[in-house]
Design a protein around this motif. Structure first.
Motif, PDB file in Angstrom:
ATOM      1  N   GLU A 120      -4.764  -5.400   4.526  1.00  0.00           N
ATOM      2  CA  GLU A 120      -5.799  -5.062   3.551  1.00  0.00           C
ATOM      3  C   GLU A 120      -7.049  -4.523   4.250  1.00  0.00           C
ATOM      4  O   GLU A 120      -7.656  -3.546   3.807  1.00  0.00           O
ATOM      5  CB  GLU A 120      -6.158  -6.263   2.682  1.00  0.00           C
ATOM      6  N   GLU A 121      -7.411  -5.139   5.369  1.00  0.00           N
ATOM      7  CA  GLU A 121      -8.582  -4.663   6.111  1.00  0.00           C
ATOM      8  C   GLU A 121      -8.355  -3.254   6.663  1.00  0.00           C
ATOM      9  O   GLU A 121      -9.221  -2.382   6.557  1.00  0.00           O
ATOM     10  CB  GLU A 121      -8.916  -5.624   7.253  1.00  0.00           C
ATOM     11  N   LEU A 122      -7.174  -3.005   7.246  1.00  0.00           N
ATOM     12  CA  LEU A 122      -6.866  -1.674   7.773  1.00  0.00           C
ATOM     13  C   LEU A 122      -6.911  -0.610   6.680  1.00  0.00           C
ATOM     14  O   LEU A 122      -7.407   0.494   6.883  1.00  0.00           O
ATOM     15  CB  LEU A 122      -5.477  -1.665   8.421  1.00  0.00           C
ATOM     16  N   VAL A 123      -6.386  -0.960   5.502  1.00  0.00           N
ATOM     17  CA  VAL A 123      -6.262   0.004   4.408  1.00  0.00           C
ATOM     18  C   VAL A 123      -7.586   0.217   3.684  1.00  0.00           C
ATOM     19  O   VAL A 123      -7.929   1.342   3.323  1.00  0.00           O
ATOM     20  CB  VAL A 123      -5.169  -0.451   3.420  1.00  0.00           C
ATOM     21  N   THR A 129      -4.633   5.911   2.929  1.00  0.00           N
ATOM     22  CA  THR A 129      -3.823   4.904   2.248  1.00  0.00           C
ATOM     23  C   THR A 129      -4.543   4.372   1.015  1.00  0.00           C
ATOM     24  O   THR A 129      -5.745   4.515   0.854  1.00  0.00           O
ATOM     25  CB  THR A 129      -3.527   3.722   3.198  1.00  0.00           C
ATOM     26  N   HIS A 130      -3.741   3.722   0.174  1.00  0.00           N
ATOM     27  CA  HIS A 130      -4.272   3.124  -1.063  1.00  0.00           C
ATOM     28  C   HIS A 130      -3.683   1.720  -1.188  1.00  0.00           C
ATOM     29  O   HIS A 130      -2.464   1.557  -1.241  1.00  0.00           O
ATOM     30  CB  HIS A 130      -3.894   3.993  -2.260  1.00  0.00           C
ATOM     31  N   TRP A 131      -4.547   0.708  -1.241  1.00  0.00           N
ATOM     32  CA  TRP A 131      -4.129  -0.695  -1.341  1.00  0.00           C
ATOM     33  C   TRP A 131      -3.620  -0.955  -2.752  1.00  0.00           C
ATOM     34  O   TRP A 131      -4.266  -0.605  -3.727  1.00  0.00           O
ATOM     35  CB  TRP A 131      -5.307  -1.605  -0.990  1.00  0.00           C
ATOM     36  N   LEU A 132      -2.454  -1.571  -2.890  1.00  0.00           N
ATOM     37  CA  LEU A 132      -1.815  -1.773  -4.200  1.00  0.00           C
ATOM     38  C   LEU A 132      -1.834  -3.197  -4.687  1.00  0.00           C
ATOM     39  O   LEU A 132      -1.492  -3.460  -5.845  1.00  0.00           O
ATOM     40  CB  LEU A 132      -0.347  -1.298  -4.127  1.00  0.00           C
ATOM     41  N   PHE A 192       0.843  -1.192   0.000  1.00  0.00           N
ATOM     42  CA  PHE A 192       0.000   0.000   0.000  1.00  0.00           C
ATOM     43  C   PHE A 192       0.878   1.241   0.000  1.00  0.00           C
ATOM     44  O   PHE A 192       2.062   1.180   0.321  1.00  0.00           O
ATOM     45  CB  PHE A 192      -0.977   0.021   1.178  1.00  0.00           C
ATOM     46  N   SER A 193       0.264   2.343  -0.405  1.00  0.00           N
ATOM     47  CA  SER A 193       0.953   3.626  -0.304  1.00  0.00           C
ATOM     48  C   SER A 193       0.137   4.503   0.634  1.00  0.00           C
ATOM     49  O   SER A 193      -1.074   4.345   0.748  1.00  0.00           O
ATOM     50  CB  SER A 193       1.114   4.284  -1.676  1.00  0.00           C
ATOM     51  N   GLU A 194       0.821   5.395   1.308  1.00  0.00           N
ATOM     52  CA  GLU A 194       0.139   6.290   2.228  1.00  0.00           C
ATOM     53  C   GLU A 194       0.699   7.693   2.072  1.00  0.00           C
ATOM     54  O   GLU A 194       1.863   7.887   1.754  1.00  0.00           O
ATOM     55  CB  GLU A 194       0.257   5.815   3.673  1.00  0.00           C
ATOM     56  N   ARG A 195      -0.178   8.663   2.300  1.00  0.00           N
ATOM     57  CA  ARG A 195       0.275  10.030   2.134  1.00  0.00           C
ATOM     58  C   ARG A 195       1.044  10.483   3.363  1.00  0.00           C
ATOM     59  O   ARG A 195       0.755  10.088   4.495  1.00  0.00           O
ATOM     60  CB  ARG A 195      -0.880  10.951   1.798  1.00  0.00           C
ATOM     61  N   SER A 214       4.402   7.492   0.642  1.00  0.00           N
ATOM     62  CA  SER A 214       5.332   6.456   1.068  1.00  0.00           C
ATOM     63  C   SER A 214       4.742   5.102   0.678  1.00  0.00           C
ATOM     64  O   SER A 214       3.534   4.900   0.789  1.00  0.00           O
ATOM     65  CB  SER A 214       5.496   6.534   2.590  1.00  0.00           C
ATOM     66  N   THR A 215       5.579   4.192   0.230  1.00  0.00           N
ATOM     67  CA  THR A 215       5.111   2.866  -0.172  1.00  0.00           C
ATOM     68  C   THR A 215       5.626   1.819   0.805  1.00  0.00           C
ATOM     69  O   THR A 215       6.811   1.777   1.121  1.00  0.00           O
ATOM     70  CB  THR A 215       5.589   2.520  -1.600  1.00  0.00           C
ATOM     71  N   VAL A 216       4.716   0.975   1.262  1.00  0.00           N
ATOM     72  CA  VAL A 216       5.052  -0.119   2.170  1.00  0.00           C
ATOM     73  C   VAL A 216       5.043  -1.409   1.361  1.00  0.00           C
ATOM     74  O   VAL A 216       4.082  -1.696   0.649  1.00  0.00           O
ATOM     75  CB  VAL A 216       4.045  -0.195   3.337  1.00  0.00           C
TER      76      VAL A 216
END
Length: 180
Positions: free
Chosen positions: A163-166, A175-178, A33-36, A135-137
């Motif tokens: 995935e559930e958190l995002v 966040t955005h699930w990738l 995921f990525s997050e701002r 930022s990408t995790v």
């Protein structure tokens, strides 16, 4: 973290969750995921949008190099001809948040790391725009090592939880699930 990469290479761990993993031939990297990222400041300020070009005006508390978030912020600043004003290098997120909340500077942190503090008005979050910083995790493994059943089970639980958190939980708005 540099330590996690070393531990993967040494075989001390099988899998790591890493922020802003640079491309390394030895690793299989699966972005999750990525997050701002947000500019955080002391309480009492009005939240606002801050242009990336103005980040040099803020006294920043950032982690030291080679910390992945510092590399990311420095890279984006350099690409946009912004000279950062780093007044303090602190590798601890909790200490950074405390210093910011006491008015000793600003920091650039992942929204998920500060959303509770912002909600409790311990600090203020300012959105960064034009461009924003994300930022990408990623899940990172040693390419030539076969995962054990334990590691595969752990990855499955981790992916389901993240995935559930995002997508539905506490991180949904930032966040955005990738993962397809």
């Amino acid at each position: 973290s540099t330590s996690l990469q070393e531990w993967l290479l040494e075989g001390r761990i099988e899998v790591a969750v890493v922020y802003n993993q640079p491309l390394v031939e030895a690793f299989d990297i699966q972005p999750l995921f990525s997050e701002r990222m947000v500019l955080v400041g002391p309480p009492g300020e009005q939240p606002r949008s801050v242009r990336l070009s103005t980040l040099g005006e803020f006294p920043l508390i950032l982690p030291g190099l080679p910390h992945s978030n510092r590399r990311l912020v420095e890279q984006i600043a350099a690409q946009n001809a912004v000279r950062l004003n780093v007044v303090l290098e602190v590798d601890s997120v909790s200490l950074t948040k405390r210093l910011v909340s006491e008015g000793l500077g600003y920091s650039i942190l992942a929204h998920a790391a500060v959303q509770e503090d912002i909600g409790q008005q311990i600090m203020v979050g300012h959105s960064i725009e034009r461009p924003g910083i994300r930022s990408t995790v990623s899940l990172t493994r040693l390419r030539e090592r076969r995962s054990t059943r334990l590691a595969l089970s752990w990855e499955k639980i981790l992916l389901e939880t993240l995935e559930e958190l995002v997508t539905e939980g506490a991180w949904k708005d930032a966040t955005h699930w990738l993962v397809p």
